[in-house]
Design an enzyme around this catalytic site. Sequence first.
Site, PDB file in Angstrom:
ATOM      1  NE  ARG A  41      -4.022  -2.089   1.966  1.00  0.00           N
ATOM      2  CZ  ARG A  41      -5.169  -2.151   2.619  1.00  0.00           C
ATOM      3  NH1 ARG A  41      -5.502  -1.215   3.477  1.00  0.00           N
ATOM      4  NH2 ARG A  41      -5.987  -3.163   2.410  1.00  0.00           N
ATOM      5  CG  ASP A 149     -14.354   5.784   6.021  1.00  0.00           C
ATOM      6  OD1 ASP A 149     -14.969   4.705   6.151  1.00  0.00           O
ATOM      7  OD2 ASP A 149     -13.124   5.847   5.865  1.00  0.00           O
TER       8      ASP A 149
END
Length: 280
Positions: A41, A149
Amino acid sequence: MRQIKREFELRDQEFQYIRDLVMTQTGIVVSENKQELIYSRLSKRVRALNLGGFDDYIDLLEDGRNKDEMVAFVNAITTNLTAFFREGHHFDYLRDHALPKIMERNRQSRKIRIWSAGCSTGEEAYSIAMVLAEKLGFDTWDWRILATDIDTDVLSSANSRIYSADRVTGIDAQRLQRWFRKGGGRNQGLVQIAKELNDRISFKQLNLVKPWPIKNEFDIIFCRNVVIYFDVPTQKRIFDGYARHLAGHGNLFIGHSESLHKVTNRFESLGHTVYKKRDS
């Protein structure tokens, strides 16, 4: 622990620094066996910034002046797996049990407030909105959904209302016809959710392990498949926070793999990972 030999080197001390930073910034516990995941990532960020390696990337994060990169770091780390009407029994319970009780309690104010915490790309919030719209309509009840979020990228995606057509497979034909518009031409293979649902949802960035800038009281909170990434003390703080923000007898929905056992006693189980706030 074995070293990863790829385009960039990720040393043990760099991996440990990243683990600590992830915990500080998000509350997520990164286990020692996630080194390859972290590499996958974050190497994209190292490459995108034209840096020499993870040591340069960590220097950039430590410097603190590049606020945008800390946001990008958090966005790269957080997991966003969701679907429309995921764990469908929760939406059946919402429609058949939770909403009728809320409507009775709130018959004078005619207001309903729901929080979708860890909303990812918005499928959960829109699923809730569909249930409320079908049950209550848009004219006689003031219902609103807060969808939060930590990841700003997924919030932007959610607010666009656009999804690939394969994301809506499994939704019944009547709902598809009522709430989704198929794209044509350059938008072939895409669908867009009705704006009237989006108008009832506020998508906001919020970090659950930081102070919450929330003063509202909610009738229902959805927080599903989110706290599994946190340690128990962090879970306790979050669930106790939900209890403070829930109306009396309000409902909390959590994921099928999650439990409040030995975490908090602020809620009473109603079965199937649905809980009711206990009397204070």
